[in-house]
Design an enzyme around this catalytic site. Structure first.
Site, PDB file in Angstrom:
ATOM      1  N   ARG A 110       0.817  -1.228   0.000  1.00 20.29           N
ATOM      2  CA  ARG A 110       0.000   0.000   0.000  1.00 20.29           C
ATOM      3  C   ARG A 110       0.845   1.270   0.000  1.00 20.29           C
ATOM      4  O   ARG A 110       0.399   2.332   0.423  1.00 20.29           O
ATOM      5  CB  ARG A 110      -0.970   0.021   1.180  1.00 20.29           C
ATOM      6  CG  ARG A 110      -1.944  -1.132   1.162  1.00 20.29           C
ATOM      7  CD  ARG A 110      -3.101  -0.930   2.108  1.00 20.29           C
ATOM      8  NE  ARG A 110      -3.974  -2.089   2.060  1.00 20.29           N
ATOM      9  CZ  ARG A 110      -3.789  -3.179   2.794  1.00 20.29           C
ATOM     10  NH1 ARG A 110      -2.779  -3.244   3.638  1.00 20.29           N
ATOM     11  NH2 ARG A 110      -4.608  -4.195   2.693  1.00 20.29           N
ATOM     12  N   LYS A 132       3.493  11.813 -10.698  1.00 21.06           N
ATOM     13  CA  LYS A 132       2.588  11.050 -11.564  1.00 21.06           C
ATOM     14  C   LYS A 132       3.249   9.719 -11.887  1.00 21.06           C
ATOM     15  O   LYS A 132       4.381   9.692 -12.380  1.00 21.06           O
ATOM     16  CB  LYS A 132       2.306  11.809 -12.867  1.00 21.06           C
ATOM     17  CG  LYS A 132       1.257  12.888 -12.731  1.00 21.06           C
ATOM     18  CD  LYS A 132       0.865  13.433 -14.098  1.00 21.06           C
ATOM     19  CE  LYS A 132      -0.176  14.528 -13.960  1.00 21.06           C
ATOM     20  NZ  LYS A 132      -0.494  15.165 -15.258  1.00 21.06           N
ATOM     21  N   GLU A 174      10.262  19.188 -24.780  1.00 20.13           N
ATOM     22  CA  GLU A 174       9.697  19.484 -23.456  1.00 20.13           C
ATOM     23  C   GLU A 174      10.395  20.719 -22.872  1.00 20.13           C
ATOM     24  O   GLU A 174       9.765  21.567 -22.244  1.00 20.13           O
ATOM     25  CB  GLU A 174       9.906  18.261 -22.568  1.00 20.13           C
ATOM     26  CG  GLU A 174       8.884  18.032 -21.495  1.00 20.13           C
ATOM     27  CD  GLU A 174       7.477  17.687 -21.990  1.00 20.13           C
ATOM     28  OE1 GLU A 174       6.544  18.345 -21.520  1.00 20.13           O
ATOM     29  OE2 GLU A 174       7.311  16.788 -22.829  1.00 20.13           O
ATOM     30  N   LYS A 202       8.446  23.498 -12.778  1.00 25.30           N
ATOM     31  CA  LYS A 202       7.513  22.383 -12.559  1.00 25.30           C
ATOM     32  C   LYS A 202       7.200  22.246 -11.071  1.00 25.30           C
ATOM     33  O   LYS A 202       6.047  22.008 -10.695  1.00 25.30           O
ATOM     34  CB  LYS A 202       8.078  21.075 -13.132  1.00 25.30           C
ATOM     35  CG  LYS A 202       7.108  19.930 -12.873  1.00 25.30           C
ATOM     36  CD  LYS A 202       7.128  18.809 -13.855  1.00 25.30           C
ATOM     37  CE  LYS A 202       5.975  17.848 -13.526  1.00 25.30           C
ATOM     38  NZ  LYS A 202       5.928  16.669 -14.351  1.00 25.30           N
ATOM     39  N   GLU A 212      -3.623  18.075 -10.222  1.00 25.41           N
ATOM     40  CA  GLU A 212      -4.128  18.597 -11.495  1.00 25.41           C
ATOM     41  C   GLU A 212      -5.625  18.903 -11.452  1.00 25.41           C
ATOM     42  O   GLU A 212      -6.389  18.456 -12.303  1.00 25.41           O
ATOM     43  CB  GLU A 212      -3.800  17.647 -12.648  1.00 25.41           C
ATOM     44  CG  GLU A 212      -3.855  18.364 -13.997  1.00 25.41           C
ATOM     45  CD  GLU A 212      -3.202  17.591 -15.123  1.00 25.41           C
ATOM     46  OE1 GLU A 212      -2.092  17.100 -14.971  1.00 25.41           O
ATOM     47  OE2 GLU A 212      -3.852  17.496 -16.189  1.00 25.41           O
ATOM     48  N   ARG A 216      -2.045  22.785 -12.936  1.00 25.66           N
ATOM     49  CA  ARG A 216      -1.013  21.823 -13.352  1.00 25.66           C
ATOM     50  C   ARG A 216      -1.149  21.485 -14.837  1.00 25.66           C
ATOM     51  O   ARG A 216      -0.164  21.118 -15.492  1.00 25.66           O
ATOM     52  CB  ARG A 216      -1.067  20.562 -12.487  1.00 25.66           C
ATOM     53  CG  ARG A 216       0.010  19.549 -12.858  1.00 25.66           C
ATOM     54  CD  ARG A 216       0.225  18.495 -11.816  1.00 25.66           C
ATOM     55  NE  ARG A 216       1.223  17.538 -12.268  1.00 25.66           N
ATOM     56  CZ  ARG A 216       1.830  16.652 -11.506  1.00 25.66           C
ATOM     57  NH1 ARG A 216       1.558  16.605 -10.223  1.00 25.66           N
ATOM     58  NH2 ARG A 216       2.713  15.814 -12.008  1.00 25.66           N
ATOM     59  N   ASN A 220       0.924  20.785 -19.808  1.00 29.52           N
ATOM     60  CA  ASN A 220       0.610  20.107 -21.071  1.00 29.52           C
ATOM     61  C   ASN A 220       0.636  21.076 -22.250  1.00 29.52           C
ATOM     62  O   ASN A 220       0.074  20.778 -23.312  1.00 29.52           O
ATOM     63  CB  ASN A 220      -0.757  19.423 -20.985  1.00 29.52           C
ATOM     64  CG  ASN A 220      -0.763  18.328 -19.952  1.00 29.52           C
ATOM     65  OD1 ASN A 220       0.199  17.568 -19.852  1.00 29.52           O
ATOM     66  ND2 ASN A 220      -1.813  18.272 -19.160  1.00 29.52           N
ATOM     67  N   HIS A 223       0.892  19.934 -25.844  1.00 25.69           N
ATOM     68  CA  HIS A 223       0.642  18.494 -25.845  1.00 25.69           C
ATOM     69  C   HIS A 223      -0.675  18.098 -26.501  1.00 25.69           C
ATOM     70  O   HIS A 223      -0.840  16.933 -26.868  1.00 25.69           O
ATOM     71  CB  HIS A 223       0.666  17.935 -24.419  1.00 25.69           C
ATOM     72  CG  HIS A 223       2.048  17.862 -23.826  1.00 25.69           C
ATOM     73  ND1 HIS A 223       2.881  18.962 -23.730  1.00 25.69           N
ATOM     74  CD2 HIS A 223       2.760  16.829 -23.306  1.00 25.69           C
ATOM     75  CE1 HIS A 223       4.027  18.599 -23.173  1.00 25.69           C
ATOM     76  NE2 HIS A 223       3.975  17.306 -22.915  1.00 25.69           N
ATOM     77  N   HIS A 227      -0.070  15.138 -28.731  1.00 27.74           N
ATOM     78  CA  HIS A 227      -0.553  13.764 -28.519  1.00 27.74           C
ATOM     79  C   HIS A 227      -1.270  13.247 -29.760  1.00 27.74           C
ATOM     80  O   HIS A 227      -1.108  12.086 -30.136  1.00 27.74           O
ATOM     81  CB  HIS A 227      -1.516  13.706 -27.322  1.00 27.74           C
ATOM     82  CG  HIS A 227      -0.798  13.694 -26.002  1.00 27.74           C
ATOM     83  ND1 HIS A 227      -1.308  14.269 -24.866  1.00 27.74           N
ATOM     84  CD2 HIS A 227       0.406  13.174 -25.648  1.00 27.74           C
ATOM     85  CE1 HIS A 227      -0.449  14.107 -23.863  1.00 27.74           C
ATOM     86  NE2 HIS A 227       0.597  13.442 -24.314  1.00 27.74           N
ATOM     87  N   HIS A 239       8.110  11.994 -28.687  1.00 24.09           N
ATOM     88  CA  HIS A 239       7.216  12.855 -27.914  1.00 24.09           C
ATOM     89  C   HIS A 239       7.581  14.351 -28.072  1.00 24.09           C
ATOM     90  O   HIS A 239       6.733  15.179 -28.394  1.00 24.09           O
ATOM     91  CB  HIS A 239       7.276  12.439 -26.446  1.00 24.09           C
ATOM     92  CG  HIS A 239       6.435  13.266 -25.539  1.00 24.09           C
ATOM     93  ND1 HIS A 239       5.060  13.235 -25.579  1.00 24.09           N
ATOM     94  CD2 HIS A 239       6.762  14.171 -24.573  1.00 24.09           C
ATOM     95  CE1 HIS A 239       4.579  14.071 -24.678  1.00 24.09           C
ATOM     96  NE2 HIS A 239       5.593  14.646 -24.054  1.00 24.09           N
TER      97      HIS A 239
END
Ligand code: GLY
Length: 336
Positions: A110, A132, A174, A202, A212, A216, A220, A223, A227, A239
């Protein structure tokens, strides 16, 4: 060595950036940890010493290794070795490794402490920071995961010396993003200071909106179309290359929506060109395909959602008129 704090109350941690930063790892490992499980991939050359008994667990390469099966396999191997809640996991590698190691740490017993030693530019300025973690499902990327903040992150600039050129380009896309998120004149900085500045930006964003629920999402920037391009090209473009085109497109779209002037659009093109990144859509992708993919964006809140520059800086804009979205696409088809 530059230390950047990520302020999240009792889950705050430091990111150590610099050449040889890996040698600081032992000082970041929680004191009560008696054992450390190092999760890495074959081919990651950076050697680390967490200062306590440790064992190396390798995972496979490529997106096909980013699965629940890999996480189960890791957790079983941790259990077999006798890793306890008091111990720790260290992910050594790029974003795939730190995402998987972080998720395994989040669910094993956990949740046990995790540290990341990030070995790619993309990982150092994005994936390893902010907690993340997750894996893919056949239905889509990163669909299962958890927010699980690391206890510390190491960004060893030495690792970038041996990064394959295409992998470096992926990180540069990025990096380009941060120029417009308050990074200012990043060009003037050495690589270690540049990485640290991106981490600082960041960290500030994550510190204010860890899960988010709002701001946040500005991380992106570039992106949304990025994407869509990755999917449309079956991930042929890296990417960062797709994000670079997405950044130029976002600027063109913001201009058509009256949010920024032509000088600001030109600044986007200048930054992308300076990193020698693409700013044109591959000819193989049609506008209809892109519009379909944009409509299916999993981050969309209301209608077509984009992260756009504007008078108040970069922010999330919902319900963008699909006609304007379509009309802006030719601006990333011609070279200008
Ligand atoms: N990669 C974007 C974020 O961490 O929120």
């Amino acid at each position: 060595m530059i230390t950047v704090p990520v302020s999240l109350g009792d889950r705050s941690y430091d990111v150590v950036v610099g050449r040889g930063a890996r040698h600081q790892l032992a000082s970041l490992v929680p004191e009560r940890a008696k054992r450390v499980a190092i999760v890495t991939q074959v081919g990651v050359e950076l050697e680390v010493d967490p200062g306590v008994e440790h064992r190396v667990f390798t995972i496979g390469d490529g997106e096909s290794a980013k699965t629940l099966t890999t996480v189960e396999d890791l957790c079983r191997r941790f259990a077999d070795w006798g890793l306890t809640r008091a111990d720790a996991v260290v992910g050594v590698g790029g974003g795939l490794v730190t995402d998987v190691a972080g998720f395994a740490a989040a669910v094993y017993h956990r949740g046990i402490p995790v540290l990341h030693v990030s070995t790619t530019l993309l990982g150092q300025i994005d994936a390893a920071i902010g907690g993340k973690t997750g894996v893919n499902l056949p239905e889509g990327k990163n669909l299962v995961g958890a927010f699980w903040q690391p206890s510390g992150v190491i960004c060893d600039i030495d690792a970038l010396d041996t990064l394959p050129a295409r992998e470096m380009r992926s990180g540069l896309g990025e990096l380009a993003k941060y120029h417009f998120l308050g990074g200012g004149n990043l060009d003037a900085l050495d690589i270690d200071e540049r990485v640290a500045r991106c981490v600082e930006i960041k960290a500030e964003v994550v510190g204010g909106d860890e899960r988010e629920s709002g701001r946040r999402a500005i991380l992106n920037y570039g992106h949304t179309l990025g994407h869509a391009i990755e999917v449309a090209t079956d991930f042929d473009l890296r990417h960062g290359e797709a994000v670079a085109i997405g950044l130029v497109y976002a600027a063109e779209l913001a201009h058509r929506l009256g949010r920024i002037d032509t000088d600001r659009v030109a600044e986007h093109r200048r930054v992308i060109a300076a990193y020698d990144l693409p700013m044109r859509l591959p000819d193989t992708i049609g506008d209809d395909d892109l519009m379909d993919l944009l409509a299916r964006d999993k981050k969309a809140l209301d209608g077509l959602t984009f992260v756009l520059d504007g008078p108040a800086g970069v922010e999330v804009v919902t319900d963008v008129d699909p006609e304007v979205v379509r009309d802006a696409l030719p601006a990333v088809r011609s070279s200008r």
